[in-house]
Design an enzyme around this catalytic site. Sequence first.
Site, PDB file in Angstrom:
ATOM      1  N   CYS A   2       0.840  -1.192   0.000  1.00 38.90           N
ATOM      2  CA  CYS A   2       0.000   0.000   0.000  1.00 38.90           C
ATOM      3  C   CYS A   2       0.882   1.250   0.000  1.00 38.90           C
ATOM      4  CB  CYS A   2      -0.956   0.092   1.178  1.00 38.90           C
ATOM      5  SG  CYS A   2      -2.119  -1.255   1.253  1.00 38.90           S
ATOM      6  N   ARG A  27       4.200  -0.502  -4.622  1.00 36.28           N
ATOM      7  CA  ARG A  27       3.873  -0.958  -3.263  1.00 36.28           C
ATOM      8  C   ARG A  27       2.550  -1.714  -3.189  1.00 36.28           C
ATOM      9  NH1 ARG A  27       6.872   1.498   0.627  1.00 36.28           N
ATOM     10  NH2 ARG A  27       5.318   0.924   2.161  1.00 36.28           N
ATOM     11  N   TRP A  74      -2.720  -2.813  -1.709  1.00 35.99           N
ATOM     12  CA  TRP A  74      -2.403  -4.239  -1.840  1.00 35.99           C
ATOM     13  C   TRP A  74      -3.301  -4.932  -0.822  1.00 35.99           C
ATOM     14  CZ3 TRP A  74      -0.532  -8.302   1.148  1.00 35.99           C
ATOM     15  CH2 TRP A  74      -0.066  -9.416   0.434  1.00 35.99           C
ATOM     16  N   ASN A 100      -2.028   2.174   5.522  1.00 32.54           N
ATOM     17  CA  ASN A 100      -1.144   1.093   5.097  1.00 32.54           C
ATOM     18  C   ASN A 100      -0.821   0.276   6.344  1.00 32.54           C
ATOM     19  OD1 ASN A 100       0.975  -0.511   4.171  1.00 32.54           O
ATOM     20  ND2 ASN A 100       2.480   1.130   4.332  1.00 32.54           N
ATOM     21  N   GLY A 101      -1.104  -1.031   6.317  1.00 32.29           N
ATOM     22  CA  GLY A 101      -0.826  -1.876   7.477  1.00 32.29           C
ATOM     23  C   GLY A 101      -2.019  -2.759   7.789  1.00 32.29           C
ATOM     24  N   GLU A 482      17.242 -18.320  -6.420  1.00 32.87           N
ATOM     25  CA  GLU A 482      16.938 -16.960  -6.859  1.00 32.87           C
ATOM     26  C   GLU A 482      16.450 -16.956  -8.319  1.00 32.87           C
ATOM     27  OE1 GLU A 482      16.279 -14.330  -5.565  1.00 32.87           O
ATOM     28  OE2 GLU A 482      16.575 -12.815  -7.109  1.00 32.87           O
ATOM     29  N   LYS A 486      12.773 -15.670  -9.489  1.00 34.41           N
ATOM     30  CA  LYS A 486      12.619 -14.627 -10.508  1.00 34.41           C
ATOM     31  C   LYS A 486      11.642 -15.082 -11.571  1.00 34.41           C
ATOM     32  CE  LYS A 486      13.799 -12.084  -9.004  1.00 34.41           C
ATOM     33  NZ  LYS A 486      14.298 -11.529  -7.793  1.00 34.41           N
ATOM     34  N   GLU A 489       7.898 -15.511 -10.195  1.00 35.49           N
ATOM     35  CA  GLU A 489       7.173 -14.322  -9.749  1.00 35.49           C
ATOM     36  C   GLU A 489       6.760 -13.411 -10.893  1.00 35.49           C
ATOM     37  OE1 GLU A 489       9.130 -11.472  -7.123  1.00 35.49           O
ATOM     38  OE2 GLU A 489      11.065 -11.941  -8.004  1.00 35.49           O
ATOM     39  N   HIS A 505      16.711 -37.738  -4.306  1.00 37.04           N
ATOM     40  CA  HIS A 505      16.014 -38.139  -3.084  1.00 37.04           C
ATOM     41  C   HIS A 505      14.523 -37.850  -3.150  1.00 37.04           C
ATOM     42  CE1 HIS A 505      19.784 -39.215  -1.239  1.00 37.04           C
ATOM     43  NE2 HIS A 505      20.281 -38.056  -1.659  1.00 37.04           N
ATOM     44  N   LYS A 604       6.049  -4.560  -3.828  1.00 38.73           N
ATOM     45  CA  LYS A 604       7.492  -4.411  -3.644  1.00 38.73           C
ATOM     46  C   LYS A 604       7.900  -4.503  -2.173  1.00 38.73           C
ATOM     47  CE  LYS A 604      11.661  -3.391  -5.035  1.00 38.73           C
ATOM     48  NZ  LYS A 604      12.361  -4.543  -5.643  1.00 38.73           N
TER      49      LYS A 604
HETATM   50  C1  AGP Z   1      11.959 -10.716  -4.989  1.00 38.17           C
HETATM   51  O1  AGP Z   1      12.040 -10.406  -6.313  1.00 38.17           O
HETATM   52  C2  AGP Z   1      10.923 -10.049  -4.199  1.00 38.17           C
HETATM   53  N1  AGP Z   1      10.600  -8.774  -4.566  1.00 38.17           N
HETATM   54  C3  AGP Z   1      10.923 -10.347  -2.710  1.00 38.17           C
HETATM   55  O2  AGP Z   1      11.245 -11.683  -2.509  1.00 38.17           O
HETATM   56  C4  AGP Z   1      11.826  -9.466  -1.799  1.00 38.17           C
HETATM   57  O3  AGP Z   1      13.165  -9.762  -2.005  1.00 38.17           O
HETATM   58  C5  AGP Z   1      11.412  -9.697  -0.338  1.00 38.17           C
HETATM   59  O4  AGP Z   1      10.068  -9.335  -0.172  1.00 38.17           O
HETATM   60  C6  AGP Z   1      12.267  -8.944   0.640  1.00 38.17           C
HETATM   61  O5  AGP Z   1      12.195  -7.561   0.463  1.00 38.17           O
HETATM   62  P1  AGP Z   1      13.233  -6.600   1.140  1.00 38.17           P
HETATM   63  O6  AGP Z   1      14.562  -6.903   0.544  1.00 38.17           O
HETATM   64  O7  AGP Z   1      12.759  -5.224   0.790  1.00 38.17           O
HETATM   65  O8  AGP Z   1      13.211  -6.859   2.603  1.00 38.17           O
END
Ligand code: AGP
Length: 609
Positions: A2, A27, A74, A100-101, A482, A486, A489, A505, A604
Amino acid sequence: MCGIVGYVGNGSARETIIDGLKKLEYRGYDSSGIAFCTDGKIEIRKCVGRIHNLEELLSKETLDSHVGIGHTRWATHGAPSDVNAHPHANGDSSIAIVHNGIIENYVEIKEWLAQDYGVNFLSETDSEVIAHLIGVYYNGNLEDAVYKAVDKMRGAYALCVISKNEPDKIVAVRKDAPLIAGIGHGCNFIASDIPALLKYVREIYLIENNETVVITADEIKIYNAQRERVHRDVFHVTWDADAAEKDGYSHFMLKEIHEQPKGLYETLHRRLDENGEIVLDGISMTKADIENFNKVYIVACGTAYHAGLVGKSAIEKMAHIPVEVEVASEFRYRDPFVDDKTLFIAISQSGETLDTLAALREAKSKGARVLSVVNVVGSSVARESDDVFYTWAGPEIAVASTKAYTTQLMCMYMIALYMGRTKGTVEESYYRAFLTELSEIPEKLKAVLENESEIEALAKELYKKEQVFFIGRGPDAGVSYEGSLKLKEISYINSFAIAAGELKHGTIALIEKDTVVVALATQDKLFEKMLSNIQEVKARGAYVIGLAKEGNKEIEKQADKVIYIPDCIDEITPLLSVVPLQILAYYIAKERGCDIDKPKNLAKSVTVE
Ligand code: AGP
């Protein structure tokens, strides 16, 4: 999670707020809205979807004001919809809020308001109760009403409130959710994050937890929880406005992938003196502190957690201290053993991730020393840490993290090297050679980026696949996680990463004809083991994309396609090997027509649990 923007001044609240919301869309972006104080009443316009939907809605009228608050959402409580979108108002629409929260005791408050005051609720959100609560407490002074409401609320909030009875001000308050106030000329601003205000101001106040801000066109007053006025130093923002623009790239993600050589150069060189020594200016951790640590916890979420996995190997190898890496949401509830001999390293791009922040507080309360690796200067994680090792990535806007990850890795190598050197577990020759290798990375990365079209062509071949596996050993296992994150997502392809030796396994049961397997084989000492793992999946019909260092041609005999990265020492290959995987994910998502910078269901900055 948000985004909030508020404006009070002589100009157009509508234009400023819409512009700011667009910068905060990363956000959250499932719905948005705006509330104005105008002609003795509050007008609210809101709708589901992106900011351009709100713009379209507003384009049908000339509605504007000199005071307003806006929100991009969000969803947590209640699905994305027009009615659940913020702002929310009380019953007679004399008060409007954006939030926001999460208000954890909203059900309790809702019941109380319904029973004692006959309040009707329109939305399914937790946030709506705040508007009614402030409305119930309002007695001619908005600050008083906000204080009383906040006293009753449990949870996390960045909250902005306007009242039709006091149409020249915004009252804002924060607890565990970010808030900044921008200092203008004849106008002032409030927002969740700096990019929203970059076009207008460079001087801001960072609002601390439990502080309330009263904003008028001429003044920004900050009060602590005891309602005492507090002095705050002005924070000068050094980012230039272009840093938060796409700069000709089709997406922020692609721009940020290309900014990695610069980010890595800056992150390294800002902490090297003229003799090539790592300097920890502003970091108070002493030799005695380093010698005192008998354990390191690295705690983070998502991509930052993956950077921690690589950091673990580096610190254990160089500083000879056992390291545990854990996702923050698990660490904080596990009652981990932490004491004053523990170094707790929090990694976070935003510095606002609630789980990471809570884990940090937990570790600190048990006596750990807290060092954080953070990108956003002045963020909550940075402010609550004993020491901060900043990444110099610049603003990262795309939801999918790229340059934050590689700069976090650079920091982890430097921290490991510094600790090892201080403890005497790293020899001078190793230290020098390692730093030389790190300093060559930005140029080598440019060479990786020159292969973009080759990877784009590969993406065109693969984009219809519905399942992709990533495998690797040692540092390559961390990078596999990672690469897989990527891809899933931003392209929504089902993807899974596993340490290559672990495949047999169980997971190998999923490999069948044409299953795509990306096999990272950059580690010289594990290269032959990886060739065996590639053979195992090939034998079950997999289509294998190998990733290896230049010169290791043997892999061409096993893999269907090979991506090469420039030669470097095994320990630091993640700085190079992750980049082709970022590019592959980007182009696959592009071919699939996905909204790359704003993937579905994501945001984000995750400031809720
Ligand atoms: C990855 O592409 C994401 N955007 C997500 O996993 C992100 O790294 C995670 O939410 C942590 O965010 P931060 O580094 O702002 O704490």
